[in-house]
Design a protein around this motif. Structure first.
Motif, PDB file in Angstrom:
ATOM      1  N   VAL A  53       0.853  -1.200   0.000  1.00 12.31           N
ATOM      2  CA  VAL A  53       0.000   0.000   0.000  1.00 12.31           C
ATOM      3  C   VAL A  53       0.886   1.245   0.000  1.00 12.31           C
ATOM      4  CG1 VAL A  53      -1.774   1.283   1.243  1.00 12.31           C
ATOM      5  CG2 VAL A  53      -1.890  -1.207   1.173  1.00 12.31           C
ATOM      6  N   LEU A  54       1.913   1.263   0.843  1.00 13.98           N
ATOM      7  CA  LEU A  54       2.816   2.413   0.908  1.00 13.98           C
ATOM      8  C   LEU A  54       3.532   2.645  -0.420  1.00 13.98           C
ATOM      9  CD1 LEU A  54       4.290   1.981   4.483  1.00 13.98           C
ATOM     10  CD2 LEU A  54       2.915   3.900   3.664  1.00 13.98           C
ATOM     11  N   GLN A  55       3.822   1.564  -1.141  1.00 11.72           N
ATOM     12  CA  GLN A  55       4.487   1.679  -2.436  1.00 11.72           C
ATOM     13  C   GLN A  55       3.487   1.880  -3.568  1.00 11.72           C
ATOM     14  OE1 GLN A  55       6.911  -1.837  -2.726  1.00 11.72           O
ATOM     15  NE2 GLN A  55       8.379  -1.083  -1.241  1.00 11.72           N
ATOM     16  N   MET A  56       2.219   2.028  -3.218  1.00 10.84           N
ATOM     17  CA  MET A  56       1.130   2.265  -4.160  1.00 10.84           C
ATOM     18  C   MET A  56       1.057   1.178  -5.248  1.00 10.84           C
ATOM     19  SD  MET A  56       0.857   6.402  -4.404  1.00 10.84           S
ATOM     20  CE  MET A  56       2.419   6.750  -5.146  1.00 10.84           C
ATOM     21  N   GLN A  57       1.239  -0.083  -4.807  1.00  7.47           N
ATOM     22  CA  GLN A  57       1.084  -1.208  -5.728  1.00  7.47           C
ATOM     23  C   GLN A  57      -0.368  -1.263  -6.199  1.00  7.47           C
ATOM     24  OE1 GLN A  57       3.400  -3.519  -6.793  1.00  7.47           O
ATOM     25  NE2 GLN A  57       5.026  -2.433  -5.730  1.00  7.47           N
ATOM     26  N   VAL A  58      -0.568  -1.398  -7.497  1.00  4.19           N
ATOM     27  CA  VAL A  58      -1.920  -1.359  -8.067  1.00  4.19           C
ATOM     28  C   VAL A  58      -2.816  -2.431  -7.459  1.00  4.19           C
ATOM     29  CG1 VAL A  58      -3.257  -1.600 -10.195  1.00  4.19           C
ATOM     30  CG2 VAL A  58      -1.123  -0.302 -10.207  1.00  4.19           C
ATOM     31  N   ASP A  59      -2.320  -3.648  -7.298  1.00  2.00           N
ATOM     32  CA  ASP A  59      -3.151  -4.722  -6.745  1.00  2.00           C
ATOM     33  C   ASP A  59      -3.609  -4.396  -5.322  1.00  2.00           C
ATOM     34  OD1 ASP A  59      -3.003  -6.236  -9.049  1.00  2.00           O
ATOM     35  OD2 ASP A  59      -1.301  -7.432  -8.351  1.00  2.00           O
ATOM     36  N   ALA A  60      -2.728  -3.818  -4.515  1.00  6.65           N
ATOM     37  CA  ALA A  60      -3.083  -3.467  -3.142  1.00  6.65           C
ATOM     38  C   ALA A  60      -4.125  -2.347  -3.127  1.00  6.65           C
ATOM     39  CB  ALA A  60      -1.841  -3.050  -2.363  1.00  6.65           C
ATOM     40  N   LEU A  61      -3.928  -1.334  -3.953  1.00  7.61           N
ATOM     41  CA  LEU A  61      -4.897  -0.232  -4.011  1.00  7.61           C
ATOM     42  C   LEU A  61      -6.243  -0.709  -4.534  1.00  7.61           C
ATOM     43  CD1 LEU A  61      -2.634   2.664  -5.352  1.00  7.61           C
ATOM     44  CD2 LEU A  61      -3.456   2.301  -3.016  1.00  7.61           C
TER      45      LEU A  61
END
Length: 107
Positions: A53-61
């Protein structure tokens, strides 16, 4: 017998931030031009790594945003979102996760 009445507990204040979309989302006849993103509680982050989430990974967002946006977005809408808008939303979410000390140091 003593009547013990307690004052109603104050509801915790919900922290939100508004994101104005560069490319509005079309839902039938409704056009979504801005989103309210609320600070997630731990339950809204289940199933994702906080580092993602902190790295703004698309799958997590894609997993987290439907849980914390108003109007609630569907995963398909997030996958179809303009990348600039996704970056804006991801920046807000990752900002919510930073400790207050870290944010104070940025100012």
């Amino acid at each position: 017998m003593t009547d013990k009445t307690t004052a109603p507990a104050e509801l915790p204040q919900v922290v939100t931030e508004t994101v104005e979309l560069d490319s509005p989302i079309q839902r039938g006849s409704q056009t979504v031009t801005e989103l309210q993103i609320r600070k997630p509680k731990s339950g809204a982050l289940r199933g994702v790594a906080l580092t993602d989430v902190l790295q703004m990974q698309v799958d997590a967002l894609t997993k987290v945003l439907p849980r914390i946006t108003e109007p609630a977005l569907a995963e398909a809408e997030i996958r179809d979102m303009d990348p600039a808008d996704l970056v804006q939303c991801g920046g807000v979410v990752s900002g919510f996760l930073l400790p207050a000390k870290t944010k104070a140091g940025e100012q």
